[in-house]
Design a protein around this motif. Structure first.
Motif, short mmCIF file in Angstrom:
data_model
loop_
_atom_site.label_atom_id
_atom_site.label_comp_id
_atom_site.label_asym_id
_atom_site.label_seq_id
_atom_site.Cartn_x
_atom_site.Cartn_y
_atom_site.Cartn_z
N THR A 162 0.85 -1.19 0.00
CA THR A 162 0.00 0.00 0.00
C THR A 162 0.88 1.24 0.00
O THR A 162 1.86 1.31 0.77
N VAL A 163 0.56 2.18 -0.87
CA VAL A 163 1.35 3.42 -0.95
C VAL A 163 0.42 4.63 -0.84
O VAL A 163 -0.77 4.54 -1.11
N ARG A 164 1.03 5.73 -0.40
CA ARG A 164 0.31 7.01 -0.45
C ARG A 164 1.16 7.96 -1.28
O ARG A 164 2.34 8.17 -1.00
N LEU A 165 0.55 8.51 -2.32
CA LEU A 165 1.25 9.42 -3.23
C LEU A 165 0.64 10.81 -3.14
O LEU A 165 -0.53 10.98 -2.79
N ARG A 166 1.47 11.80 -3.48
CA ARG A 166 0.99 13.19 -3.46
C ARG A 166 1.36 13.89 -4.75
O ARG A 166 2.46 13.74 -5.27
N ARG A 167 0.42 14.66 -5.26
CA ARG A 167 0.69 15.55 -6.39
C ARG A 167 0.10 16.90 -6.01
O ARG A 167 -1.12 17.08 -5.97
N GLY A 168 0.96 17.85 -5.68
CA GLY A 168 0.47 19.14 -5.18
C GLY A 168 -0.26 18.94 -3.87
O GLY A 168 0.27 18.38 -2.91
N ASP A 169 -1.52 19.37 -3.82
CA ASP A 169 -2.33 19.22 -2.61
C ASP A 169 -3.19 17.96 -2.63
O ASP A 169 -3.98 17.74 -1.71
N ARG A 170 -3.05 17.16 -3.67
CA ARG A 170 -3.87 15.95 -3.79
C ARG A 170 -3.12 14.73 -3.30
O ARG A 170 -1.94 14.54 -3.61
N TYR A 171 -3.79 13.90 -2.51
CA TYR A 171 -3.21 12.66 -2.02
C TYR A 171 -4.06 11.50 -2.51
O TYR A 171 -5.27 11.64 -2.71
N VAL A 172 -3.42 10.34 -2.68
CA VAL A 172 -4.18 9.15 -3.05
C VAL A 172 -3.48 7.94 -2.46
O VAL A 172 -2.25 7.90 -2.35
N THR A 173 -4.28 6.97 -2.03
CA THR A 173 -3.73 5.69 -1.59
C THR A 173 -4.07 4.64 -2.64
O THR A 173 -5.13 4.69 -3.26
N SER A 174 -3.16 3.70 -2.82
CA SER A 174 -3.40 2.62 -3.78
C SER A 174 -2.62 1.40 -3.32
O SER A 174 -1.71 1.51 -2.49
N ASN A 175 -2.97 0.24 -3.87
CA ASN A 175 -2.24 -0.95 -3.47
C ASN A 175 -1.99 -1.87 -4.65
O ASN A 175 -2.58 -1.73 -5.73
N GLY A 176 -1.09 -2.82 -4.43
CA GLY A 176 -0.79 -3.84 -5.43
C GLY A 176 -0.54 -5.16 -4.72
O GLY A 176 0.01 -5.19 -3.63
N VAL A 177 -0.97 -6.24 -5.32
CA VAL A 177 -0.83 -7.56 -4.72
C VAL A 177 -0.18 -8.49 -5.73
O VAL A 177 -0.62 -8.59 -6.88
N SER A 178 0.89 -9.16 -5.29
CA SER A 178 1.59 -10.08 -6.20
C SER A 178 2.50 -10.99 -5.38
O SER A 178 2.93 -10.64 -4.28
N GLY A 179 2.82 -12.14 -5.95
CA GLY A 179 3.80 -13.02 -5.33
C GLY A 179 5.20 -12.48 -5.48
O GLY A 179 6.13 -12.93 -4.81
N ASP A 180 5.38 -11.49 -6.36
CA ASP A 180 6.66 -10.83 -6.58
C ASP A 180 6.60 -9.46 -5.89
O ASP A 180 5.80 -8.61 -6.26
N ARG B 29 -0.83 2.40 -10.12
CA ARG B 29 -2.26 2.64 -9.88
C ARG B 29 -2.47 4.02 -9.25
O ARG B 29 -3.39 4.76 -9.63
N GLY B 30 -1.62 4.36 -8.29
CA GLY B 30 -1.74 5.67 -7.64
C GLY B 30 -1.42 6.80 -8.60
O GLY B 30 -2.10 7.83 -8.62
N MET B 31 -0.38 6.63 -9.39
CA MET B 31 0.00 7.66 -10.36
C MET B 31 -1.12 7.90 -11.37
O MET B 31 -1.44 9.05 -11.70
N ASN B 32 -1.70 6.82 -11.86
CA ASN B 32 -2.79 6.97 -12.82
C ASN B 32 -3.98 7.70 -12.21
O ASN B 32 -4.64 8.49 -12.88
N ARG B 33 -4.22 7.44 -10.94
CA ARG B 33 -5.33 8.13 -10.27
C ARG B 33 -5.06 9.63 -10.17
O ARG B 33 -5.93 10.46 -10.42
N LEU B 34 -3.80 9.98 -9.85
CA LEU B 34 -3.45 11.40 -9.72
C LEU B 34 -3.37 12.11 -11.07
O LEU B 34 -3.60 13.32 -11.16
N LEU B 35 -3.04 11.35 -12.12
CA LEU B 35 -2.94 11.94 -13.44
C LEU B 35 -4.28 12.04 -14.15
O LEU B 35 -4.40 12.75 -15.16
#
Length: 509
Positions: free
Chosen positions: A466-484, A495-501
């Motif tokens: 799970t990550v939290r990303l910021r672009r300016g004043d906008r924040y978003v949390t996103s996650n990824g699941v994998s055996g790697d 996923r987070g970058m795409n949400r912010l973009l």
């Protein structure tokens, strides 16, 4: 705050000084070591925050410490820059050599320390304290004195030492609760008694061994202490020191006491120290934790939407945070509607019902529903078709015991191919740095938080990142699941970058 008025009359000072020891006592926390450049960055931020005194280090400990203190002292900060020293000429000369105009001198005074650590008599300790003090004062600097382990020192001897250093010209006397044994009520009485024997301003230095450092610091102020020693995020030996953010906000909000702190810089300061120390706070940490102004329960969110004061004693803006609604199985439609509104999505009543049901279903399975998850669910229900702007075409990561972890990545951004590379302290770090190199060319997106847990046990465990990303004043949390673990991390970041973009889409009628 509470409308109840206590019968006990409390008269704290109108203004309290904030003495920050993050760079000295905070760095003594096991596992925390700052580079010189990191110390300077923190000192600049503490100055921006508005602390009165920055204890920059203990120069006698190393040449690196000397350089750090000297460079911070040369920064021209508004805050006073202080160095720690024992009451010996060697220590004091080291501190003076750093060009500071403020020295914090300490020596233990409890019988426990005298017998088992210093191997000195009370008279020897008092004489050394006074001689060291006079030597420092002869050099024209401000001198603060700490009788280490004061709260376990016999009160008669403690008063004797405090009188002696007062007569020697002490500018302040700091009272350390070195192993955090005090309670608020005892702290109040303790400071009241010391106040009766000296006119020198008193300072509180509380440790958190019993979880009462903040409460004890505030109790000391109730008794008249004019200064408090604190660390950002409560860093410090063992269980830590009194937390700067808790003490400052407590003074302002609960006592109406003035400080020099620009409270809107508190969150930024906390985040910087977390990143540089590697000590990340639990989400339920007061004032600055991720959950301090986050709400999931439907009843709570409904109240917050009506008036924030229903479930928030402070506004998040006061400390530089933002209010967040979190999707989960306890979340009602009011909350989900408000979250989607902020994302630029406007579902009708039936769509909102379906979205809420899916969120609850995921929550019941034990899944954490991130911002990116909610956005994806809503887009699917509302039949909004939009391609991700950033897609992973290829990733190669090389690591080993004799090479620096290195990654190369090929991304498709709006259909155009870009190649990036990066190195790091491990395969995940290098992969993220490679992605960053590409994305930084057109968008300023910053990684604020990164956490990973294993969903299953064994060497074939599935990683949930799970990550939290910021672009300016906008924040978003996103996650990824994998055996790697690397791919789980990359998936979460993308996923987070795409949400912010993603610009708020037009909702089809």
């Amino acid at each position: 705050m509470s409308h109840y008025l206590a019968k006990t009359e409390v008269k704290p000072p109108e203004r309290v000084l904030i003495f920050d020891t993050t760079l000295r006592d905070g760095e003594q926390m096991p596992g925390v070591t700052f580079t010189i450049d990191e110390k300077i960055a923190i000192a600049r931020q503490l100055d921006e925050l508005g602390v009165d005194v920055i204890e920059a280090g203990f120069p006698i400990t190393s040449e690196g410490e000397v350089e750090a203190v000297k460079r911070i002292a040369a920064e021209g900060l508004e805050a006073r820059v202080c160095a720690l020293a024992r009451p010996t000429r060697l220590d004091i000369d080291k501190a003076l050599g750093c060009d500071v105009d403020y020295i914090h001198i300490f020596i233990a005074t409890s019988d426990m320390h005298l017998k088992h650590k210093l191997k000195m008599t009370r008279e020897e300790v008092k004489r050394q304290a006074v001689e060291g003090f006079e030597y420092a004062k002869d050099h024209g600097v401000t001198v603060e004195f700490s009788p280490e382990d004061a709260t376990r020192t016999e009160m008669g001897f403690l008063k004797e030492v405090c009188r002696a250093v007062s007569e020697a010209g002490a500018d302040k006397i700091n009272v350390p609760d070195t192993v955090g044994v005090m309670t608020p009520r005892v702290t109040y009485e303790f400071f009241k008694e010391l106040k009766s024997v000296t006119d020198v301003p008193l300072s509180a230095h509380a440790h958190n061994d019993f979880g009462q450092a903040t409460a004890n610091s505030l109790a000391a102020v109730e008794a008249g202490a004019e200064q408090v020693h604190v660390c950002v995020n409560g860093l410090g030996e063992r269980a830590g020191n009194a937390s700067l953010e808790e003490v400052v906000i407590g003074l302002i909000a609960q006592y109406g006491v003035k400080t020099s702190i620009n409270t809107r810089q508190i969150a930024e300061t906390s985040d910087l120290v977390q990143r540089l120390s590697g000590i990340y706070l639990p989400p339920m940490t007061p004032i600055v934790g991720d959950n301090a102004f986050s709400h999931e329960a439907g009843i709570h969110v409904h109240g917050i939407l009506g008036h924030p004061g229903t479930y928030e004693p402070l506004t998040p803006e006061l400390v530089g945070r933002r209010r967040r609604f979190v999707a989960g199985k306890h979340t009602g439609r009011h909350a989900i509607d408000a979250m989607l509104e902020e994302m630029g999505l406007h579902p009708d009543a039936e769509q909102l019902k379906v979205i809420a049901a899916e969120v609850k279903r995921l929550g019941d399975t034990g899944k954490k529903v991130t911002d990116a998850d909610l956005y994806a669910i809503a887009r699917n229900v509302m039949n909004i078709k939009r391609e991700d702007r950033v897609k992973l075409k290829q990733l190669l990561v090389v690591t080993g015991n004799s090479i620096t972890p290195t990654a190369s990545v090929t991304l498709l951004i709006d259909g155009e191919e870009f190649i990036g590379s990066g190195v790091g302290n491990g395969p995940i770090d290098s992969a993220i740095n490679a992605i960053r190199q590409v994305v930084d060319s057109f968008a300023d997106i910053r990684l604020e938080r990164f956490s990973m847990k294993a969903i299953t046990g064994g060497t074939d465990a599935v990683a949930d990142v799970t990550v939290r990303l910021r672009r300016g004043d906008r924040y978003v949390t996103s996650n990824g699941v994998s055996g790697d673990t690397v791919m789980a991390s990359v998936e979460a970041i993308l996923r987070g970058m795409n949400r912010l973009l993603d610009d708020p889409p037009d909702v089809p009628v």
